[in-house]
Design a protein around this motif. Structure first.
Motif, PDB file in Angstrom:
ATOM      1  N   LEU A   1       1.233  -1.235   0.258  1.00 30.62           N
ATOM      2  CA  LEU A   1       0.346  -0.077  -0.139  1.00 30.62           C
ATOM      3  C   LEU A   1       0.883   1.676  -0.200  1.00 30.62           C
ATOM      4  N   GLN A   2       1.848   1.232   0.539  1.00 34.38           N
ATOM      5  CA  GLN A   2       3.007   2.570   0.762  1.00 34.38           C
ATOM      6  C   GLN A   2       2.996   3.063  -0.473  1.00 34.38           C
ATOM      7  N   ARG A   3       4.105   1.656  -1.298  1.00 37.74           N
ATOM      8  CA  ARG A   3       4.317   1.987  -2.713  1.00 37.74           C
ATOM      9  C   ARG A   3       3.383   1.997  -3.758  1.00 37.74           C
ATOM     10  N   HIS A   4       1.757   1.413  -3.745  1.00 32.06           N
ATOM     11  CA  HIS A   4       1.098   2.350  -4.272  1.00 32.06           C
ATOM     12  C   HIS A   4       0.575   3.416  -4.104  1.00 32.06           C
ATOM     13  N   ARG A   5       1.075   4.500  -2.853  1.00 31.11           N
ATOM     14  CA  ARG A   5       0.668   5.692  -2.358  1.00 31.11           C
ATOM     15  C   ARG A   5       1.871   6.424  -2.970  1.00 31.11           C
ATOM     16  N   LEU A   6       2.505   6.085  -2.934  1.00 29.27           N
ATOM     17  CA  LEU A   6       4.229   6.692  -3.502  1.00 29.27           C
ATOM     18  C   LEU A   6       3.809   6.431  -4.991  1.00 29.27           C
ATOM     19  N   VAL A   7       3.325   5.694  -6.186  1.00 27.84           N
ATOM     20  CA  VAL A   7       3.401   5.491  -7.593  1.00 27.84           C
ATOM     21  C   VAL A   7       2.222   7.525  -7.686  1.00 27.84           C
ATOM     22  N   ASN A   8       0.957   6.635  -6.795  1.00 23.81           N
ATOM     23  CA  ASN A   8       0.428   7.761  -6.856  1.00 23.81           C
ATOM     24  C   ASN A   8      -0.008   9.000  -6.264  1.00 23.81           C
ATOM     25  N   SER A   9       0.935   9.462  -6.651  1.00 28.63           N
ATOM     26  CA  SER A   9       1.494  10.478  -5.060  1.00 28.63           C
ATOM     27  C   SER A   9       2.779  11.558  -6.383  1.00 28.63           C
ATOM     28  N   PHE A  10       2.726  10.411  -7.190  1.00 24.79           N
ATOM     29  CA  PHE A  10       3.664  11.378  -8.254  1.00 24.79           C
ATOM     30  C   PHE A  10       2.863  11.649  -9.683  1.00 24.79           C
ATOM     31  N   LEU A  11       1.938  10.730  -9.506  1.00 24.65           N
ATOM     32  CA  LEU A  11       0.802  11.081 -10.811  1.00 24.65           C
ATOM     33  C   LEU A  11      -0.455  11.873 -10.574  1.00 24.65           C
ATOM     34  N   ALA A  12      -0.762  12.044  -9.439  1.00 21.64           N
ATOM     35  CA  ALA A  12      -1.328  13.086  -8.889  1.00 21.64           C
ATOM     36  C   ALA A  12      -2.372  14.074  -9.336  1.00 21.64           C
ATOM     37  N   GLU A  13      -1.713  14.371 -10.691  1.00 21.89           N
ATOM     38  CA  GLU A  13      -1.916  15.313 -11.448  1.00 21.89           C
ATOM     39  C   GLU A  13      -2.922  14.279 -12.976  1.00 21.89           C
ATOM     40  N   GLU A  14      -2.322  13.649 -12.797  1.00 21.10           N
ATOM     41  CA  GLU A  14      -2.736  12.719 -14.034  1.00 21.10           C
ATOM     42  C   GLU A  14      -3.429  11.483 -13.263  1.00 21.10           C
ATOM     43  N   LEU A  15      -3.900  11.385 -12.842  1.00 18.37           N
ATOM     44  CA  LEU A  15      -4.856  10.096 -12.431  1.00 18.37           C
ATOM     45  C   LEU A  15      -6.595  10.225 -12.035  1.00 18.37           C
ATOM     46  N   PRO A  16      -6.709  11.582 -11.693  1.00 21.33           N
ATOM     47  CA  PRO A  16      -8.449  11.825 -12.313  1.00 21.33           C
ATOM     48  C   PRO A  16      -8.348  11.976 -13.150  1.00 21.33           C
ATOM     49  N   HIS A  17      -8.093  12.293 -14.283  1.00 21.27           N
ATOM     50  CA  HIS A  17      -8.068  11.365 -15.608  1.00 21.27           C
ATOM     51  C   HIS A  17      -7.871  10.377 -16.735  1.00 21.27           C
ATOM     52  N   ILE A  18      -7.691   9.352 -15.505  1.00 19.39           N
ATOM     53  CA  ILE A  18      -7.099   7.652 -15.915  1.00 19.39           C
ATOM     54  C   ILE A  18      -8.308   7.057 -14.998  1.00 19.39           C
TER      55      ILE A  18
END
Length: 86
Positions: free
Chosen positions: A50-67
């Motif tokens: 979960l910590q790994r996934h949150r780290l990835v998600n933090s770097f893609l915070a701008e992109e994830l709402p569009h995915i």
């Protein structure tokens, strides 16, 4: 916003200082709304999944709402080496 597999690959590579990154656009018509990623980084050492996934998600915070869909596999270099030897 450029939501291509190449853009995401380069961003994850840079931000996570990744040893290996694979990004696949999994939408039927390759319209960049669904992705599957594999990231191998020493920054994942000692972190739970979960910590790994949150780290990835933090770097893609701008992109994830569009995915629409985002599947990720996060490995340390040691885990990646073991997996490749199977």
């Amino acid at each position: 916003m450029d939501l291509s597999a190449n853009f995401l690959r380069e961003k994850l590579q840079r931000e996570l200082e990744a040893e290996h990154v694979e990004v696949e656009d999994t939408t039927l018509n390759r319209c960049a709304s669904s992705f599957r990623v594999l990231v191998v980084s020493s920054k994942f050492e000692g972190k739970l999944l979960l910590q790994r996934h949150r780290l990835v998600n933090s770097f893609l915070a701008e992109e994830l709402p569009h995915i629409h869909a985002f599947e990720q596999k996060t490995l340390t270099p040691e885990q990646w080496n073991r997996e490749r030897q199977k």
